[in-house]
Design a protein around this motif. Structure first.
Motif: not given
Length: 100
Positions: A29-32, A34, A36-39, A41, A45
């Motif tokens: 939910s925060c990191h994607g 995969n 791949e997200k900047v949790a 903000g 990654v």
């Protein structure tokens, strides 16, 4: 007796938690999906990190000694219930199965 058996079964289930399930339920939910997200903000990654970096970070959050990017409060709750074996499996899964 039934209580003891149920506690043992639930405890054994947590010892063999699937890293993909943990990532899906605790991390995505925060990191994607995969990682791949900047949790929020703020975070790094995760799928660009090495297994040892992931393990070190999760163990620091679990011990509540790490508060990187001010995300300790969130991550302490997420990592707190993970066993060291779970952490190792998560790190291995991310570095071998998720996009980089």
């Amino acid at each position: 007796m039934k209580k003891v058996i149920m506690i043992c079964v639930l405890g054994a289930m947590s010892l063999f938690a699937d890293p993909a399930t943990i990532i899906k339920t605790k991390c995505a939910s925060c990191h994607g999906a995969n990682m791949e997200k900047v949790a929020l903000g703020k975070s790094a990654v995760v799928n660009k990190m090495s297994a040892s970096e992931i393990e070190e970070a999760l163990k620091g959050y679990k011990a509540k000694t790490l508060n990187k990017h001010g995300l300790g409060g969130t991550m302490w709750g997420q990592a707190g219930a993970l066993s060291d074996a779970d952490i190792a499996e998560i790190a291995k899964y991310i570095t071998t199965n998720l996009n980089k």
